[in-house]
Design a protein around this motif. Sequence first.
Motif, mmCIF file in Angstrom:
data_model
loop_
_atom_site.group_PDB
_atom_site.id
_atom_site.type_symbol
_atom_site.label_atom_id
_atom_site.label_comp_id
_atom_site.label_asym_id
_atom_site.label_seq_id
_atom_site.Cartn_x
_atom_site.Cartn_y
_atom_site.Cartn_z
ATOM 1 N N ILE A 8 -14.289 80.855 34.660
ATOM 2 C CA ILE A 8 -14.248 79.995 33.479
ATOM 3 C C ILE A 8 -15.227 78.846 33.671
ATOM 4 O O ILE A 8 -15.122 78.070 34.630
ATOM 5 N N ARG A 64 -13.496 68.464 29.841
ATOM 6 C CA ARG A 64 -13.383 69.580 30.774
ATOM 7 C C ARG A 64 -11.971 70.152 30.837
ATOM 8 O O ARG A 64 -11.784 71.361 30.877
ATOM 9 N N MET A 68 -11.348 73.978 29.979
ATOM 10 C CA MET A 68 -10.872 74.910 31.009
ATOM 11 C C MET A 68 -9.522 75.506 30.644
ATOM 12 O O MET A 68 -9.269 76.694 30.884
ATOM 13 N N ALA A 72 -8.639 79.440 30.202
ATOM 14 C CA ALA A 72 -7.522 80.053 30.926
ATOM 15 C C ALA A 72 -6.552 80.735 29.973
ATOM 16 O O ALA A 72 -5.941 81.755 30.318
ATOM 17 N N TRP A 81 -11.187 81.205 38.289
ATOM 18 C CA TRP A 81 -12.166 80.453 39.080
ATOM 19 C C TRP A 81 -12.907 79.534 38.133
ATOM 20 O O TRP A 81 -13.601 79.983 37.229
ATOM 21 N N PHE A 82 -12.746 78.225 38.320
ATOM 22 C CA PHE A 82 -13.339 77.221 37.447
ATOM 23 C C PHE A 82 -14.650 76.728 38.068
ATOM 24 O O PHE A 82 -14.653 76.159 39.160
ATOM 25 N N HIS A 84 -18.341 74.634 37.334
ATOM 26 C CA HIS A 84 -19.120 73.753 36.463
ATOM 27 C C HIS A 84 -20.470 74.388 36.138
ATOM 28 O O HIS A 84 -21.060 75.108 36.947
ATOM 29 N N GLY A 140 -13.749 69.150 41.016
ATOM 30 C CA GLY A 140 -14.176 70.275 40.202
ATOM 31 C C GLY A 140 -15.473 70.898 40.674
ATOM 32 O O GLY A 140 -15.711 72.093 40.472
ATOM 33 N N TYR A 157 -4.359 72.363 33.542
ATOM 34 C CA TYR A 157 -4.926 71.026 33.719
ATOM 35 C C TYR A 157 -4.220 70.031 32.799
ATOM 36 O O TYR A 157 -3.908 70.342 31.652
ATOM 37 N N ASP A 165 -9.163 67.312 37.917
ATOM 38 C CA ASP A 165 -9.241 68.166 39.099
ATOM 39 C C ASP A 165 -8.352 67.627 40.223
ATOM 40 O O ASP A 165 -7.642 68.391 40.880
#
Length: 230
Positions: A8, A64, A68, A72, A81-82, A84, A140, A157, A165
Motif C-alpha cells: 500500500i 497518510r 493507508m 488496507a 506492507w506500507f 512511502h 513510516g 492507523y 506511524d
Amino acid sequence: MMPLLSVIVPARDEALALPQLLADLAPLRTAGAELILVDGGSQDATCDLARERVDRLLRSAPGRALQMNAGAAVARGDYLWFVHADTRIDTAAIRDLLDVLSQRPLWGRFDVRLSGDGLALRLIGTMISLRSRLTGVASGDQGIFVAREAFERLGGYADIPLMEDLDLSRRLKRLARPRCLHTALLTSSRRWERHGIWRTVLLMWRLRLAYYCGVSPHQLARAYHRGSRP
C-alpha cells in the motif's frame, strides 16, 4: 505456502519519485503481490503514471493515515506492507521481506538509509535504525509490514495528521516486538536538505518529545509544516 502480500503506497504529487518505486516493486507484483496506490489529491501526473502499474488506484482525502487505511480496507493480502512513495527498494529488501513473511511474524520493519550524500545523512539513517531497534517503534520511512488480522484488530492507523506511524507501532508493540530487518530501504533526504539537516533533526526530536508528553498530533502537524516549535 507464502502468504499473500498487499503493498500500500500513499502518494500526493509524487510524479518525480513514484516511477522509480513502481519499477522497484514490479518484480514483486509479477510474483503475485497486490499493489495499491492511494492518491491524496495530486495536482501532478501521479495518477497517470501509476494507472497501468498498480492493481488498484484509489483516491481519498489527503493524509497518510487516511490514505493507508483506505488502501488496507480493500487489500486482499494476509500481510500489509506500507511504503512511502519516495522510497527505493532493492532486490535484497524484497528477498528478506519474503523470507521473513514465510515465518508468519506479527509485524516488522526495515532499517533506513537517507538518499543524500555526506556523513551527516548516513549517520542520521544509522541512528534512526538503531533507535527503532532499541525501542521497538518504527517510522513510516521504515516500511512497516503487519499481519492483516493484527492491523484490523487494532483498528488500523489512528486518524491523526502526524505520528500515525509511532502510534501504530506502540500499539503493535503491546502484542509483539517487531521483526527488525537489517536490510535498509532508501528514503528521500529532500526534507533534511531543503530545511537544513540539523535544524530538521532538532525539529523532529522536539515533535517526538512533545508527542510523548501528550501534545495533540494536530498541533504537532502545524508545527511540522511550518518548521517551528509546537
